[in-house]
Design a protein around this motif. Structure first.
Motif, PDB file in Angstrom:
ATOM      1  N   GLU A 182     -10.243   3.828  -9.812  1.00 20.41           N
ATOM      2  CA  GLU A 182      -9.010   4.077 -10.554  1.00 20.41           C
ATOM      3  C   GLU A 182      -8.410   5.428 -10.177  1.00 20.41           C
ATOM      4  OE1 GLU A 182      -7.391   3.706 -15.122  1.00 20.41           O
ATOM      5  OE2 GLU A 182      -9.365   4.602 -14.790  1.00 20.41           O
ATOM      6  N   ARG A 183      -9.265   6.426  -9.982  1.00 19.34           N
ATOM      7  CA  ARG A 183      -8.764   7.742  -9.558  1.00 19.34           C
ATOM      8  C   ARG A 183      -8.084   7.657  -8.200  1.00 19.34           C
ATOM      9  NH1 ARG A 183     -13.147   9.607 -12.726  1.00 19.34           N
ATOM     10  NH2 ARG A 183     -14.695   9.321 -11.074  1.00 19.34           N
ATOM     11  N   MET A 184      -8.691   6.866  -7.293  1.00 21.61           N
ATOM     12  CA  MET A 184      -8.082   6.688  -5.977  1.00 21.61           C
ATOM     13  C   MET A 184      -6.709   6.038  -6.096  1.00 21.61           C
ATOM     14  SD  MET A 184      -9.316   4.291  -2.812  1.00 21.61           S
ATOM     15  CE  MET A 184      -8.917   2.852  -3.793  1.00 21.61           C
ATOM     16  N   LEU A 185      -6.581   5.052  -6.970  1.00 23.64           N
ATOM     17  CA  LEU A 185      -5.273   4.424  -7.197  1.00 23.64           C
ATOM     18  C   LEU A 185      -4.248   5.466  -7.637  1.00 23.64           C
ATOM     19  CD1 LEU A 185      -6.401   1.217  -9.133  1.00 23.64           C
ATOM     20  CD2 LEU A 185      -5.380   1.253  -6.855  1.00 23.64           C
ATOM     21  N   GLY A 186      -4.689   6.366  -8.516  1.00 19.84           N
ATOM     22  CA  GLY A 186      -3.791   7.409  -9.002  1.00 19.84           C
ATOM     23  C   GLY A 186      -3.360   8.350  -7.904  1.00 19.84           C
ATOM     24  N   TRP A 187      -4.293   8.721  -7.034  1.00 15.70           N
ATOM     25  CA  TRP A 187      -3.954   9.606  -5.911  1.00 15.70           C
ATOM     26  C   TRP A 187      -2.865   8.973  -5.044  1.00 15.70           C
ATOM     27  CZ3 TRP A 187      -9.659  10.396  -3.923  1.00 15.70           C
ATOM     28  CH2 TRP A 187     -10.348  11.213  -4.837  1.00 15.70           C
ATOM     29  N   VAL A 188      -3.085   7.713  -4.672  1.00 12.46           N
ATOM     30  CA  VAL A 188      -2.145   7.042  -3.767  1.00 12.46           C
ATOM     31  C   VAL A 188      -0.806   6.826  -4.454  1.00 12.46           C
ATOM     32  CG1 VAL A 188      -1.722   4.961  -2.406  1.00 12.46           C
ATOM     33  CG2 VAL A 188      -4.036   5.924  -2.515  1.00 12.46           C
ATOM     34  N   TYR A 189      -0.824   6.411  -5.706  1.00  7.03           N
ATOM     35  CA  TYR A 189       0.397   6.099  -6.437  1.00  7.03           C
ATOM     36  C   TYR A 189       1.268   7.347  -6.624  1.00  7.03           C
ATOM     37  CZ  TYR A 189       3.249   3.557  -9.861  1.00  7.03           C
ATOM     38  OH  TYR A 189       4.274   2.926 -10.518  1.00  7.03           O
ATOM     39  N   SER A 190       0.615   8.500  -6.764  1.00  4.28           N
ATOM     40  CA  SER A 190       1.359   9.749  -6.981  1.00  4.28           C
ATOM     41  C   SER A 190       2.051  10.246  -5.722  1.00  4.28           C
ATOM     42  CB  SER A 190       0.414  10.835  -7.495  1.00  4.28           C
ATOM     43  OG  SER A 190      -0.488  11.239  -6.465  1.00  4.28           O
ATOM     44  N   ALA A 311      -3.336  -3.651  -7.913  1.00  2.00           N
ATOM     45  CA  ALA A 311      -2.119  -2.833  -7.955  1.00  2.00           C
ATOM     46  C   ALA A 311      -1.150  -3.316  -9.027  1.00  2.00           C
ATOM     47  CB  ALA A 311      -1.439  -2.852  -6.589  1.00  2.00           C
ATOM     48  N   ARG A 312      -0.983  -4.616  -9.151  1.00  5.21           N
ATOM     49  CA  ARG A 312      -0.081  -5.151 -10.174  1.00  5.21           C
ATOM     50  C   ARG A 312      -0.548  -4.746 -11.572  1.00  5.21           C
ATOM     51  NH1 ARG A 312      -0.102  -9.743  -6.770  1.00  5.21           N
ATOM     52  NH2 ARG A 312      -1.724 -10.718  -8.049  1.00  5.21           N
ATOM     53  N   HIS A 313      -1.829  -4.850 -11.805  1.00  2.41           N
ATOM     54  CA  HIS A 313      -2.372  -4.467 -13.116  1.00  2.41           C
ATOM     55  C   HIS A 313      -2.200  -2.976 -13.349  1.00  2.41           C
ATOM     56  CE1 HIS A 313      -5.459  -3.335 -16.073  1.00  2.41           C
ATOM     57  NE2 HIS A 313      -5.303  -4.548 -16.560  1.00  2.41           N
ATOM     58  N   TYR A 314      -2.494  -2.174 -12.342  1.00  5.81           N
ATOM     59  CA  TYR A 314      -2.390  -0.712 -12.474  1.00  5.81           C
ATOM     60  C   TYR A 314      -0.952  -0.300 -12.767  1.00  5.81           C
ATOM     61  CZ  TYR A 314      -2.714   4.238 -11.308  1.00  5.81           C
ATOM     62  OH  TYR A 314      -2.656   5.620 -11.358  1.00  5.81           O
TER      63      TYR A 314
END
Length: 320
Positions: A182-190, A311-314
């Motif tokens: 989840e942290r990795m998703l946040g890094w990329v999304y930001s 990604a859709r859920h996030y």
């Protein structure tokens, strides 16, 4: 064909809750959830109280055909920050064996143990993936406890005839995944620049849907008992490739800087984050050829398809 009653421990967890939902949608099974802290009493589709250290009564297991044991002490449990080996043993070894013994007394036919690739070790050499026949080489307390639980279950199976199936997943990801993924998703999304553009490692992951598909197959497959199955998506990625795939799924432009892998790894080690260096820069591959051959199984979901669902859920949670 009659319905099979399946008890899922850890039914409030990431894997357990998704497995119960999958079984509910399949008319071959009647799932029973074992969740910590609920009142006792088995219902056709219901719940029973379960605790890793106190177990489940033999009476509560009457009529159950298969147990999928997904409950475990992981790195930190409620009320404790300890990684003490004895605490892991009480929950993951003694608790598992207590449940399995009760299962034998209740006439449960099959016991599916969700173990961990950590039983094999923490990293692999290039071109030498872990196999189910490798000697166990766990490093941390969690891996040691899972390995010891496996050994105890095999010994019990020899004495009692309980059909034991062991599944060792690597990192499991899917919609709602937490912790490092989840942290990795946040890094990329930001869109923050990430220094991981030159990592040439290979890591095996398993999408939640792929793991669930294998578990369901093992509930009824005649070739499953007595075996240890490694599981993955069958598509190994480097850290760099994973980040790019995640960015594609999120629909964002990734900024991944090509910092040399050796320098990056050294920086993490100097910062006292050797374990993080291993996860980001080291390889961990699993060979699922035995699983494919013995069960005729193929991962039904491709990596990019699984990441799209994550990604859709996030993104949906970020819009709330």
């Amino acid at each position: 064909m009659s319905e099979s009653r399946v008890l899922v421990t850890g039914a409030s967890g990431f894997v357990g809750s998704a497995l119960v939902a999958k079984l509910l949608a399949d008319d071959r099974f009647i799932p029973v959830s074992a969740i910590r802290g609920l009142s006792r009493g088995v219902l056709p589709v219901g719940h029973i109280s379960y605790d890793l250290e106190s177990g489940i009564s033999v009476e509560a297991l009457q009529g159950i055909d298969t147990i999928v044991h997904a409950a475990a002490r992981v790195h930190v449990m409620e009320g404790s920050g300890s990684d003490d080996l004895e605490a892991f043993r009480r929950a993951n070894v003694e608790g598992t064996l207590r449940l399995a013994r009760s299962a034998v007394q209740a006439g449960v036919r099959r016991f599916i143990f969700i173990s961990s690739i950590k039983v094999n070790g923490e990293h692999t050499s290039p071109g030498k993936p872990f196999t189910s026949s490798d000697l166990p080489a766990p490093v941390d307390a969690y891996g040691v406890s899972k390995s010891e639980a496996e050994q105890a279950l095999r010994a019990l199976a020899l004495c009692t005839g309980l059909e034991v199936v062991i599944i060792r997943p690597p990192l499991v990801y899917g919609p709602g995944v937490k912790a490092n993924f989840e942290r990795m998703l946040g890094w990329v999304y930001s869109g923050v620049p990430l220094p991981f553009g030159s990592i040439s490692n290979k890591r095996s992951l398993v999408a939640l849907d792929n793991l669930l598909d294998l578990i369901v197959l093992c509930i009824q497959h005649s070739a499953a008992p007595g075996n240890t199955f490694l599981v993955s998506d069958g598509e190994d990625l480097s850290t760099t490739q994973l980040l790019r795939c995640v960015a594609q799924s999120l629909g964002v432009r990734s900024t991944i800087l090509p910092v040399p892998q050796r320098i990056l790894s050294m920086c993490f080690i100097l910062m006292g984050k050797r374990a993080l260096a291993t996860r980001l820069c080291g390889s961990l591959q699993v060979d699922i050829s035995d699983t494919r051959e013995q069960l005729g199984w193929t991962p039904p979901v491709k990596v990019q398809q699984a990441l799209d669902a994550v990604a859709r859920h996030y993104q949906g949670t970020k819009k709330r």
